[in-house]
Design a protein around this motif. Structure first.
Motif, mmCIF file in Angstrom:
data_model
loop_
_atom_site.group_PDB
_atom_site.id
_atom_site.type_symbol
_atom_site.label_atom_id
_atom_site.label_comp_id
_atom_site.label_asym_id
_atom_site.label_seq_id
_atom_site.Cartn_x
_atom_site.Cartn_y
_atom_site.Cartn_z
ATOM 1 N N GLY A 124 0.827 -1.203 0.000
ATOM 2 C CA GLY A 124 0.000 0.000 0.000
ATOM 3 C C GLY A 124 0.861 1.253 0.000
ATOM 4 N N THR A 125 0.272 2.367 0.345
ATOM 5 C CA THR A 125 0.986 3.644 0.317
ATOM 6 C C THR A 125 1.041 4.338 1.677
ATOM 7 O OG1 THR A 125 -1.048 4.788 -0.321
ATOM 8 C CG2 THR A 125 0.397 4.037 -2.104
ATOM 9 N N GLY A 126 0.316 3.848 2.650
ATOM 10 C CA GLY A 126 0.268 4.502 3.953
ATOM 11 C C GLY A 126 1.443 4.145 4.845
ATOM 12 N N GLU A 127 1.584 4.862 5.944
ATOM 13 C CA GLU A 127 2.648 4.589 6.907
ATOM 14 C C GLU A 127 2.387 3.290 7.662
ATOM 15 O OE1 GLU A 127 5.666 4.490 9.688
ATOM 16 O OE2 GLU A 127 5.530 5.488 7.743
ATOM 17 N N VAL A 128 1.121 2.981 7.909
ATOM 18 C CA VAL A 128 0.771 1.744 8.606
ATOM 19 C C VAL A 128 0.350 0.698 7.579
ATOM 20 C CG1 VAL A 128 -0.724 0.675 10.318
ATOM 21 C CG2 VAL A 128 0.052 3.027 10.655
ATOM 22 N N ILE A 270 -2.022 8.799 14.582
ATOM 23 C CA ILE A 270 -1.915 10.127 13.955
ATOM 24 C C ILE A 270 -1.672 9.987 12.457
ATOM 25 C CG2 ILE A 270 -0.515 12.228 13.818
ATOM 26 C CD1 ILE A 270 -0.091 11.989 16.837
ATOM 27 N N LEU A 271 -0.792 9.064 12.089
ATOM 28 C CA LEU A 271 -0.469 8.898 10.672
ATOM 29 C C LEU A 271 -1.628 8.321 9.882
ATOM 30 C CD1 LEU A 271 3.203 7.592 10.936
ATOM 31 C CD2 LEU A 271 2.443 9.858 10.230
ATOM 32 N N GLN A 272 -2.507 7.590 10.544
ATOM 33 C CA GLN A 272 -3.684 7.058 9.867
ATOM 34 C C GLN A 272 -4.721 8.139 9.587
ATOM 35 O OE1 GLN A 272 -4.596 3.677 12.607
ATOM 36 N NE2 GLN A 272 -4.808 2.524 10.716
ATOM 37 N N THR A 273 -4.697 9.207 10.371
ATOM 38 C CA THR A 273 -5.741 10.236 10.256
ATOM 39 C C THR A 273 -5.230 11.562 9.703
ATOM 40 O OG1 THR A 273 -5.354 10.864 12.574
ATOM 41 C CG2 THR A 273 -7.061 9.225 12.150
ATOM 42 N N LEU A 278 0.673 17.341 5.940
ATOM 43 C CA LEU A 278 0.084 18.232 6.935
ATOM 44 C C LEU A 278 0.681 18.039 8.332
ATOM 45 C CD1 LEU A 278 -3.713 18.094 5.980
ATOM 46 C CD2 LEU A 278 -2.025 19.851 5.392
ATOM 47 N N LEU A 279 1.610 17.107 8.472
ATOM 48 C CA LEU A 279 2.186 16.828 9.788
ATOM 49 C C LEU A 279 2.908 18.043 10.367
ATOM 50 C CD1 LEU A 279 3.614 13.213 9.266
ATOM 51 C CD2 LEU A 279 1.543 13.877 10.516
ATOM 52 N N SER A 280 3.615 18.773 9.518
ATOM 53 C CA SER A 280 4.391 19.924 9.999
ATOM 54 C C SER A 280 3.509 21.049 10.523
ATOM 55 C CB SER A 280 5.301 20.448 8.886
ATOM 56 O OG SER A 280 4.521 20.842 7.770
ATOM 57 N N ALA A 281 2.221 21.039 10.163
ATOM 58 C CA ALA A 281 1.305 22.099 10.605
ATOM 59 C C ALA A 281 0.612 21.767 11.925
ATOM 60 C CB ALA A 281 0.253 22.346 9.526
#
Length: 298
Positions: A124-128, A270-273, A278-281
């Motif tokens: 897949g492409t996600g972190e999890v 957090i990475l799932q949502t 947008l993490l840096s914001a």
């Protein structure tokens, strides 16, 4: 339960330690086969990390799947995975090279069709990453920066230039002797370098009667193998096998399916949502944001 250590049956030049999670080839370049402690489940990722290499040899580690049960080899294990192990039972093993590790198609028709359609990674492409044995953080599949950095520092302490490090052709122009950043190291590390993480898994096809093997090199799925692996009710179970061959001197089994720490569980949520860009914001300390983006080296 997923695999947590190497099998007690191994090549005569292998020494297992740290709870049978580390395999060291003590001498020579042969008789260095190691296996998973038990058969893999469909969709289970078997992952090892290169901890030490040794110059002066030709070739690198080999990895794959086999129907050979190491516990039943009363006459001992063969010298090599290729081609010797195949004489004892069906095997699907390939050598790891510095750069070309995509599993090759033997069928011209299939090769042409693969070029016409984009391949979707089984990761897949996600972190999890969701697997048959549980969730895995993508960062766990990526190279160990701490090992790569230590190897880099050791090479320069011995008076070697960047061009003589394992990442020879690419690294020398990128950082010219300066220690690479985490981001740069992840891009520059080769599959055969210290710190590289190499995995294997098999995924059933749509019929359920066959599967295809996948290599995972530093977090990237290398695509399905062309050769079909039978999955009938009377098919023998599949063990992961690694030949600690050539320049590869020592490997560590990475336990992917251990219970996550609280901070890593929060990071996964957090990475799932939250999209990566947008993490840096987020209204969080910079150190926490860095952890969200890069993870740790566990």
């Amino acid at each position: 339960m997923p695999v947590k250590r190497f099998h007690k049956s191994h090549g005569q030049n292998i020494r297992l330690f740290q709870g049978s999670t580390v395999a060291l080839r003590e001498v020579s370049f042969a008789h260095a086969l190691v296996f998973s402690e038990k058969p893999l489940q469909p969709g289970e990722i078997f992952l090892v990390e290169i901890e030490k290499t040794e110059r002066g040899w030709s070739g690198h580690m080999r990895i794959g799947l086999t129907e050979v049960d190491p516990a039943k080899q009363t006459n001992g294990l063969p010298q090599y995975a290729l081609p010797d192990l195949a004489q004892l039972g069906r095997c699907w093993v390939s050598a790891v090279t510095k750069s070309r590790n995509r599993l090759q198609y033997y069928s011209p028709d299939r090769a042409r069709s693969s070029l016409q359609s984009s391949y979707s990674s089984v990761l897949g492409t996600g972190e999890v990453i969701n697997t048959a044995c549980g969730r895995v953080r993508r960062s766990m599949l990526q190279p160990s920066y701490s090992l790569f950095r230590s190897s880099f520092a050791s090479n320069h302490a011995n008076g070697q230039s960047a061009s003589s490090t394992p990442s020879s052709s690419s690294s020398s122009t990128a950082f010219e002797g300066e220690e690479p950043s985490l981001k740069a190291a992840k891009k520059l590390i080769l599959a055969t370098d210290v710190g590289s993480r190499i995995g294997v898994m098999y995924c059933p096809d749509e019929t359920g009667y066959f599967a295809r093997m996948h290599f995972i090199i530093n977090g990237e799925d290398q695509g399905p193998s062309d050769e079909l692996i039978p999955l009938t009710c009377d098919s023998p179970p599949l063990y992961a096998v690694v030949d600690v061959y050539g320049t590869t001197k020592q490997i560590r089994l990475i336990e992917l399916y251990k219970v996550s720490s609280l901070q890593n569980a929060c990071r996964d949520l957090i990475l799932q949502t939250t999209p990566q860009h947008l993490l840096s914001a987020l209204p969080l300390p910079q150190k926490v944001i860095q952890f969200l983006c890069e993870g740790d080296d566990s």
